[in-house]
Design an enzyme around this catalytic site. Structure first.
Site, PDB file in Angstrom:
ATOM      1  N   ASN A  81      42.544  -8.071  44.397  1.00  0.00           N
ATOM      2  CA  ASN A  81      43.759  -7.495  44.999  1.00  0.00           C
ATOM      3  C   ASN A  81      45.051  -8.150  44.524  1.00  0.00           C
ATOM      4  O   ASN A  81      46.094  -7.497  44.482  1.00  0.00           O
ATOM      5  CB  ASN A  81      43.662  -7.477  46.532  1.00  0.00           C
ATOM      6  CG  ASN A  81      43.524  -8.839  47.146  1.00  0.00           C
ATOM      7  OD1 ASN A  81      43.188  -9.807  46.466  1.00  0.00           O
ATOM      8  ND2 ASN A  81      43.788  -8.945  48.430  1.00  0.00           N
ATOM      9  N   LYS A 131      35.954 -17.614  37.673  1.00  0.00           N
ATOM     10  CA  LYS A 131      35.226 -16.334  37.623  1.00  0.00           C
ATOM     11  C   LYS A 131      36.087 -15.299  38.367  1.00  0.00           C
ATOM     12  O   LYS A 131      36.016 -15.160  39.586  1.00  0.00           O
ATOM     13  CB  LYS A 131      33.887 -16.552  38.291  1.00  0.00           C
ATOM     14  CG  LYS A 131      32.814 -15.499  38.377  1.00  0.00           C
ATOM     15  CD  LYS A 131      33.055 -14.116  37.939  1.00  0.00           C
ATOM     16  CE  LYS A 131      32.501 -13.160  38.985  1.00  0.00           C
ATOM     17  NZ  LYS A 131      33.470 -12.140  39.353  1.00  0.00           N
ATOM     18  N   PRO A 132      36.930 -14.578  37.610  1.00  0.00           N
ATOM     19  CA  PRO A 132      37.783 -13.550  38.242  1.00  0.00           C
ATOM     20  C   PRO A 132      36.963 -12.328  38.648  1.00  0.00           C
ATOM     21  O   PRO A 132      35.822 -12.160  38.217  1.00  0.00           O
ATOM     22  CB  PRO A 132      38.761 -13.174  37.131  1.00  0.00           C
ATOM     23  CG  PRO A 132      38.553 -14.160  36.020  1.00  0.00           C
ATOM     24  CD  PRO A 132      37.165 -14.699  36.177  1.00  0.00           C
ATOM     25  N   ALA A 133      37.569 -11.460  39.449  1.00  0.00           N
ATOM     26  CA  ALA A 133      36.877 -10.262  39.939  1.00  0.00           C
ATOM     27  C   ALA A 133      36.576  -9.286  38.801  1.00  0.00           C
ATOM     28  O   ALA A 133      37.329  -9.192  37.830  1.00  0.00           O
ATOM     29  CB  ALA A 133      37.729  -9.564  40.987  1.00  0.00           C
ATOM     30  N   GLY A 183      38.052 -14.294  48.782  1.00  0.00           N
ATOM     31  CA  GLY A 183      37.337 -13.023  48.790  1.00  0.00           C
ATOM     32  C   GLY A 183      36.888 -12.689  50.194  1.00  0.00           C
ATOM     33  O   GLY A 183      37.447 -13.180  51.179  1.00  0.00           O
ATOM     34  N   GLU A 194      39.174 -18.950  51.262  1.00  0.00           N
ATOM     35  CA  GLU A 194      40.269 -18.064  51.676  1.00  0.00           C
ATOM     36  C   GLU A 194      39.637 -16.693  51.888  1.00  0.00           C
ATOM     37  O   GLU A 194      39.436 -15.952  50.929  1.00  0.00           O
ATOM     38  CB  GLU A 194      41.345 -18.004  50.587  1.00  0.00           C
ATOM     39  CG  GLU A 194      41.988 -19.326  50.260  1.00  0.00           C
ATOM     40  CD  GLU A 194      43.017 -19.765  51.285  1.00  0.00           C
ATOM     41  OE1 GLU A 194      43.349 -18.960  52.178  1.00  0.00           O
ATOM     42  OE2 GLU A 194      43.458 -20.915  51.217  1.00  0.00           O
ATOM     43  N   LEU A 195      39.311 -16.379  53.141  1.00  0.00           N
ATOM     44  CA  LEU A 195      38.473 -15.202  53.401  1.00  0.00           C
ATOM     45  C   LEU A 195      39.272 -14.070  54.064  1.00  0.00           C
ATOM     46  O   LEU A 195      40.492 -14.085  54.080  1.00  0.00           O
ATOM     47  CB  LEU A 195      37.266 -15.624  54.244  1.00  0.00           C
ATOM     48  CG  LEU A 195      36.472 -16.810  53.665  1.00  0.00           C
ATOM     49  CD1 LEU A 195      35.328 -17.208  54.576  1.00  0.00           C
ATOM     50  CD2 LEU A 195      35.980 -16.510  52.255  1.00  0.00           C
ATOM     51  N   CYS A 236      44.992  -9.620  52.289  1.00  0.00           N
ATOM     52  CA  CYS A 236      44.249 -10.310  53.349  1.00  0.00           C
ATOM     53  C   CYS A 236      45.132 -10.598  54.567  1.00  0.00           C
ATOM     54  O   CYS A 236      44.636 -10.673  55.682  1.00  0.00           O
ATOM     55  CB  CYS A 236      43.669 -11.596  52.809  1.00  0.00           C
ATOM     56  SG  CYS A 236      44.934 -12.619  52.049  1.00  0.00           S
TER      57      CYS A 236
HETATM   58  P1  NAP Z   1      34.520 -10.004  47.301  1.00  0.00           P
HETATM   59  O1  NAP Z   1      33.679  -8.809  47.166  1.00  0.00           O
HETATM   60  O2  NAP Z   1      34.102 -11.080  48.224  1.00  0.00           O
HETATM   61  O3  NAP Z   1      34.706 -10.570  45.815  1.00  0.00           O
HETATM   62  C1  NAP Z   1      35.499 -11.701  45.556  1.00  0.00           C
HETATM   63  C2  NAP Z   1      34.968 -12.411  44.328  1.00  0.00           C
HETATM   64  O4  NAP Z   1      33.658 -12.879  44.622  1.00  0.00           O
HETATM   65  C3  NAP Z   1      34.847 -11.527  43.098  1.00  0.00           C
HETATM   66  O5  NAP Z   1      35.161 -12.292  41.958  1.00  0.00           O
HETATM   67  C4  NAP Z   1      33.375 -11.163  43.103  1.00  0.00           C
HETATM   68  O6  NAP Z   1      32.866 -10.871  41.828  1.00  0.00           O
HETATM   69  C5  NAP Z   1      32.782 -12.451  43.593  1.00  0.00           C
HETATM   70  N1  NAP Z   1      31.430 -12.318  44.143  1.00  0.00           N
HETATM   71  C6  NAP Z   1      30.877 -11.276  44.805  1.00  0.00           C
HETATM   72  N2  NAP Z   1      29.601 -11.566  45.136  1.00  0.00           N
HETATM   73  C7  NAP Z   1      29.346 -12.809  44.682  1.00  0.00           C
HETATM   74  C8  NAP Z   1      28.207 -13.669  44.704  1.00  0.00           C
HETATM   75  N3  NAP Z   1      27.058 -13.314  45.280  1.00  0.00           N
HETATM   76  N4  NAP Z   1      28.305 -14.882  44.121  1.00  0.00           N
HETATM   77  C9  NAP Z   1      29.454 -15.264  43.536  1.00  0.00           C
HETATM   78  N5  NAP Z   1      30.553 -14.509  43.471  1.00  0.00           N
HETATM   79  C10 NAP Z   1      30.507 -13.290  44.044  1.00  0.00           C
HETATM   80  O7  NAP Z   1      36.009  -9.636  47.752  1.00  0.00           O
HETATM   81  P2  NAP Z   1      36.975  -8.541  47.145  1.00  0.00           P
HETATM   82  O8  NAP Z   1      36.559  -7.218  47.646  1.00  0.00           O
HETATM   83  O9  NAP Z   1      37.115  -8.741  45.667  1.00  0.00           O
HETATM   84  O10 NAP Z   1      38.364  -8.986  47.788  1.00  0.00           O
HETATM   85  C11 NAP Z   1      38.792  -8.546  49.010  1.00  0.00           C
HETATM   86  C12 NAP Z   1      38.560  -9.619  50.068  1.00  0.00           C
HETATM   87  O11 NAP Z   1      39.252 -10.799  49.704  1.00  0.00           O
HETATM   88  C13 NAP Z   1      39.116  -9.210  51.417  1.00  0.00           C
HETATM   89  O12 NAP Z   1      38.217  -9.540  52.427  1.00  0.00           O
HETATM   90  C14 NAP Z   1      40.380 -10.056  51.525  1.00  0.00           C
HETATM   91  O13 NAP Z   1      40.784 -10.296  52.842  1.00  0.00           O
HETATM   92  C15 NAP Z   1      39.971 -11.290  50.828  1.00  0.00           C
HETATM   93  N6  NAP Z   1      41.159 -12.049  50.403  1.00  0.00           N
HETATM   94  C16 NAP Z   1      41.478 -13.193  51.080  1.00  0.00           C
HETATM   95  C17 NAP Z   1      42.615 -13.900  50.726  1.00  0.00           C
HETATM   96  C18 NAP Z   1      42.984 -15.163  51.443  1.00  0.00           C
HETATM   97  O14 NAP Z   1      43.808 -15.917  50.916  1.00  0.00           O
HETATM   98  N7  NAP Z   1      42.437 -15.464  52.606  1.00  0.00           N
HETATM   99  C19 NAP Z   1      43.431 -13.455  49.691  1.00  0.00           C
HETATM  100  C20 NAP Z   1      43.083 -12.275  49.028  1.00  0.00           C
HETATM  101  C21 NAP Z   1      41.926 -11.589  49.404  1.00  0.00           C
HETATM  102  P3  NAP Z   1      32.708  -9.346  41.313  1.00  0.00           P
HETATM  103  O15 NAP Z   1      34.060  -8.748  41.404  1.00  0.00           O
HETATM  104  O16 NAP Z   1      32.247  -9.528  39.912  1.00  0.00           O
HETATM  105  O17 NAP Z   1      31.715  -8.697  42.200  1.00  0.00           O
END
Ligand code: NAP
Length: 483
Positions: A158, A181-183, A234, A256-257, A290
């Site tokens: 995002n 490891k970016p998204a 994430g 940071e969830l 987030c």
């Molecule tokens: P996500 O699905 O959790 O993915 C985040 C990252 O984790 C991606 O790089 C993803 O890789 C990786 N990932 C997924 N499964 C994994 C696993 N089993 N092992 C290791 N890495 C893994 O989250 P998202 O949909 O990209 O982002 C949205 C979320 O981020 C929302 O919940 C938002 O609130 C949160 N967020 C929080 C903050 C904060 O500062 N608190 C800031 C921004 C966003 P892939 O893309 O390759 O699957």
């Protein structure tokens, strides 16, 4: 100093970075523009073996990087900052094309990310230790702060530039080396940012970037004992999993969830300011942030007026391709995201919510800005992170009711409230169980302040002086026999 400038093509890097080498593999995956479906690039799809190589490179580069004077690391970071600014426009264009956000927001994100690089370049030189008043005059007690070692950084789509910059800058400033490891959906912004880091003089192996199989790479980053810290931004679900995986090697962890921010409008609020704050907080990045307002809690006395004013402001938003002038809401990231947001709206409507504004007929990944009235706390839209341009309005009767509803969540990232009563401002700020509070404002993020959550929104802070400490271990020294 005159900065070398990369052409747009050179900045549009599609290879991964391991030990200073840009690598390609036969296995690739596609990166597409979420607004148009256009194929933007194919990037390497790496697995556990490449992650292991990247960790080994980071471990090899660590002693020399951490031994550099902080001043020298700071100099390289400042050069990186200048290079990011010099490439602001192509970085923003790339970000809009791969992520979808309006170009003005993309420019703001690049500047926001760059602000962390500059901040931590400055903080690097202020990593002070302490001299501790001694319990025993024959001993002198002190602390020093040392880099934690190799850091693994996993980031979401995002804010593909800023979420990475917010981790790389403090880690590198502290003297750590990194495997990032970016998204999957937004690798190009991360690779471009990393390319500029190498151009700024970040040595081989100090910064490594791997893309591909998230599960396999994540397993390696969490299990490998050479990695001493995992920093993750994430979803809460993936965060939980990674926390468990880090337990066996007892790594330091920052999480940071997800959030579920309440946005409270008291009956004494300046409603113009509240609507302006609501628009900034809710609809930036099409609601895919987030910290964005997830639940609008509105005092019953001003509920109708606030709803009417919010709907009027929402009607001025323009949905479309982020690169087009005048567009204020880009697409959602993909069909899965759109289906989830649509399901939350449907659930609310089935349970008695009222559609005050919205349009279910948007094509592709686009989702119309939506306002829902008569929402209650039982509906999914109030309990789950929406991650879309949907504003659910919920009534409350008094301050205690507002606080009870606001705190009735497992998430605790951000909260916002609007009031003109100074005593209430202090009371409510103290009572909210979150990491960040916006009082009479919907925009809180800045590199100078600590960003992070409590409860299941995670722990650790990015930005502020605390941001550097997250990448440092404290070592206590006891010098004896002084008398
Ligand atoms: P996500 O699905 O959790 O993915 C985040 C990252 O984790 C991606 O790089 C993803 O890789 C990786 N990932 C997924 N499964 C994994 C696993 N089993 N092992 C290791 N890495 C893994 O989250 P998202 O949909 O990209 O982002 C949205 C979320 O981020 C929302 O919940 C938002 O609130 C949160 N967020 C929080 C903050 C904060 O500062 N608190 C800031 C921004 C966003 P892939 O893309 O390759 O699957």
């Amino acid at each position: 100093m005159l900065m070398p400038l990369l052409s747009d093509n050179e900045l549009r890097e599609t290879r991964c970075l391991i030990d200073g080498q840009w690598i390609e593999t036969e296995a690739t995956y596609e990166v597409r523009n979420p607004a148009t479906g256009e194929l933007l690039a194919r990037v390497p799809c790496l697995g556990a073996e490449h992650a292991r190589e990247a960790i080994a490179a980071a471990e090899r580069a660590r002693p020399q990087w951490s031994a550099q004077p902080a001043h020298e690391r700071s100099r390289i970071l400042k050069r990186w900052h200048a290079l990011i600014l010099a490439h602001l426009e192509p970085l923003a264009q790339l970000l809009t094309r791969e992520m979808g956000k309006p170009i003005g927001e993309a420019r703001a994100e690049i500047l926001y990310g760059a602000s962390y690089v500059e901040w931590f370049a400055e903080e690097a030189r202020r990593a002070y230790g302490q001299v501790i008043p001694s319990h025993d005059l024959s001993k002198q007690l002190s602390t020093v702060r040392e880099p934690v070692g190799v850091v693994a950084a996993i980031t979401p789509w995002n804010f593909p530039n800023a979420m990475l910059a917010r981790k790389l800058a403090p880690a590198l400033a502290a003297g750590c080396t990194v495997v990032a490891k970016p998204a999957e959906q937004t690798p190009l912004s991360a690779l471009a940012l990393s390319k500029l880091a190498t151009l700024a003089g970040v040595p081989h192996g100090v910064l490594n970037v791997v893309l591909g199989d998230a599960v396999a790479i994540g397993a390696q980053l969490t299990a490998n004992p050479a990695v001493r810290k995992l920093t993750f931004t994430g979803s809460t679900a993936v965060g939980r999993l990674l926390l468990r995986q880090c337990a066996d090697t007892v790594k330091r962890v920052s999480m940071e969830l997800g959030g579920n921010a309440p946005f409270i409008v008291f009956d004494d609020a300046d409603l113009d300011a509240a609507v302006e704050g609501a628009m900034a907080s809710k609809f930036r990045n099409a609601g895919q942030t987030c910290v964005c307002a997830n639940r609008f809690l509105v005092h019953e006395a001003i509920y109708d007026e606030f709803a009417e004013r919010l709907v009027r402001a929402v009607r001025d938003l323009r949905v479309g391709e982020g690169s087009q002038a005048g567009v204020t809401i880009g697409p959602l990231i993909d069909q899965r995201a759109k289906a989830k947001v649509a399901a939350l709206v449907m659930d609310a409507l089935e349970q008695g919510a009222v559609l005050l504004e919205g349009d279910a007929q948007m094509p592709g990944n686009f989702f119309a800005p939506t306002v829902l009235g008569q929402v209650n706390a039982q509906m999914r839209v109030a309990r789950e992170e929406i991650f879309g341009p949907v504003a659910p309005l919920i009534r409350f009767v008094d301050e205690a009711d507002a606080l009870a509803q606001a705190n009735a969540s497992d998430a605790g990232l951000a909260a916002y409230f609007f009031t003109r009563d100074i005593a209430r401002a202090h009371r409510v700020a103290a009572a909210l169980k979150v990491g960040m509070v916006g009082i009479n404002t919907g925009a809180i993020s800045t590199e100078t302040a600590p960003f992070g959550g409590v409860k299941q929104s995670g722990f650790g802070r990015e930005g502020g002086p605390q941001g550097l400490e997250d990448y440092q271990d404290v070592k206590y020294l006891c010098l004896g026999n002084l008398r």
